[in-house]
Design an enzyme around this catalytic site. Sequence first.
Site, PDB file in Angstrom:
ATOM      1  N   SER A  10     -31.512 -12.078  15.374  1.00 52.20           N
ATOM      2  CA  SER A  10     -31.246 -12.843  14.161  1.00 52.20           C
ATOM      3  C   SER A  10     -31.545 -12.010  12.927  1.00 52.20           C
ATOM      4  O   SER A  10     -31.034 -12.279  11.836  1.00 52.20           O
ATOM      5  CB  SER A  10     -32.085 -14.123  14.135  1.00 52.20           C
ATOM      6  OG  SER A  10     -33.466 -13.807  14.087  1.00 52.20           O
ATOM      7  N   SER A  42     -36.333 -18.989  14.950  1.00 55.24           N
ATOM      8  CA  SER A  42     -37.556 -19.511  15.556  1.00 55.24           C
ATOM      9  C   SER A  42     -37.612 -21.034  15.657  1.00 55.24           C
ATOM     10  O   SER A  42     -38.156 -21.576  16.618  1.00 55.24           O
ATOM     11  CB  SER A  42     -38.777 -19.000  14.799  1.00 55.24           C
ATOM     12  OG  SER A  42     -38.708 -19.361  13.435  1.00 55.24           O
ATOM     13  N   CYS A  73     -34.290 -10.195  21.030  1.00 58.04           N
ATOM     14  CA  CYS A  73     -34.936 -11.323  20.359  1.00 58.04           C
ATOM     15  C   CYS A  73     -35.553 -12.198  21.434  1.00 58.04           C
ATOM     16  O   CYS A  73     -34.832 -12.698  22.314  1.00 58.04           O
ATOM     17  CB  CYS A  73     -33.897 -12.101  19.554  1.00 58.04           C
ATOM     18  SG  CYS A  73     -34.472 -13.676  18.892  1.00 58.04           S
ATOM     19  N   CYS A 184     -42.559 -11.093  19.772  1.00 63.88           N
ATOM     20  CA  CYS A 184     -41.379 -11.147  18.904  1.00 63.88           C
ATOM     21  C   CYS A 184     -41.046  -9.707  18.565  1.00 63.88           C
ATOM     22  O   CYS A 184     -41.951  -8.920  18.248  1.00 63.88           O
ATOM     23  CB  CYS A 184     -41.682 -11.954  17.638  1.00 63.88           C
ATOM     24  SG  CYS A 184     -40.381 -11.844  16.368  1.00 63.88           S
ATOM     25  N   HIS A 186     -39.902  -8.431  16.062  1.00 64.81           N
ATOM     26  CA  HIS A 186     -40.283  -8.054  14.697  1.00 64.81           C
ATOM     27  C   HIS A 186     -41.709  -7.495  14.620  1.00 64.81           C
ATOM     28  O   HIS A 186     -42.009  -6.673  13.750  1.00 64.81           O
ATOM     29  CB  HIS A 186     -40.203  -9.271  13.755  1.00 64.81           C
ATOM     30  CG  HIS A 186     -38.820  -9.608  13.305  1.00 64.81           C
ATOM     31  ND1 HIS A 186     -37.944 -10.318  14.080  1.00 64.81           N
ATOM     32  CD2 HIS A 186     -38.163  -9.331  12.156  1.00 64.81           C
ATOM     33  CE1 HIS A 186     -36.805 -10.483  13.426  1.00 64.81           C
ATOM     34  NE2 HIS A 186     -36.911  -9.887  12.256  1.00 64.81           N
TER      35      HIS A 186
END
Length: 266
Positions: A10, A42, A73, A184, A186
Amino acid sequence: MQPTILFFDSGLGGLSVYKEVKALLPDCHYLYCLDNAGFPYSEKPEEVIIDRTLKICQKINRTFPLDLIVIACNTASTVVLPSLREHLAIPIVGTVPAIKPAAKISESKHIGLLATKGTIKRTYVNNLIKDYASDCNVEKLGSTVLVEIAEKKLRNGEVDLLQLGSELEQWKGIDDLDTVVLGCTHFPLIKDEIKQFLPQVNYFIDSGKAIALRVQNLLKNVNIKEKQNQNIENLVFYTKNSQHEAQFENALYQLGFKTMSVINVI
């Protein structure tokens, strides 16, 4: 002839996985798609995530015949893999929290799962904990704010340490928390900052290297598709026009991507 691999997320977190795969397989043709029109995933309904992911991957596959897709992801991977595998006859690699290796390496048997709010609620994740960490006390912390902090860091180099510290507040006093799963994609991007607020943690574990090995293994049995009259540069797609900071574009260039373009899907 090199395989074409699509990384999908995303946002920009999937670049942490891409870097591991590219380090292992430097000569592949890489595409990266960030669904910034749907960011963040999320807290979105599962059916929305499945629909967006499938439509985007199918459209890219029609233009650039793909040999493998990495859903970079954790939130999406917990729900989209069956649908993708039903509609696309190529290997699909998901990203799931590294619960198993964390449970093995933890000495105190007190571990933390740092992920998105969506990921920590999934039955898939609860089953991972049941199957591989039943002898551990597993703390769960879901945060959308940390995802946004990581995005901002990659885009313009800024990290709000006060905000980051506030998100981790509830773990600061857990002295025997010795292992944290970065659940995650990220979060490896801000691992150094996270470490500042959790000095008691000895091990921070993510799935990047394991995914790279999985991709390498799967490609051994893939018949690479013919790519006729196509630009072989590594490309980035996004789903909504946005202002890109110079640092962000430079970061993508340093990672090996040459061109960015909008893909209109939904």
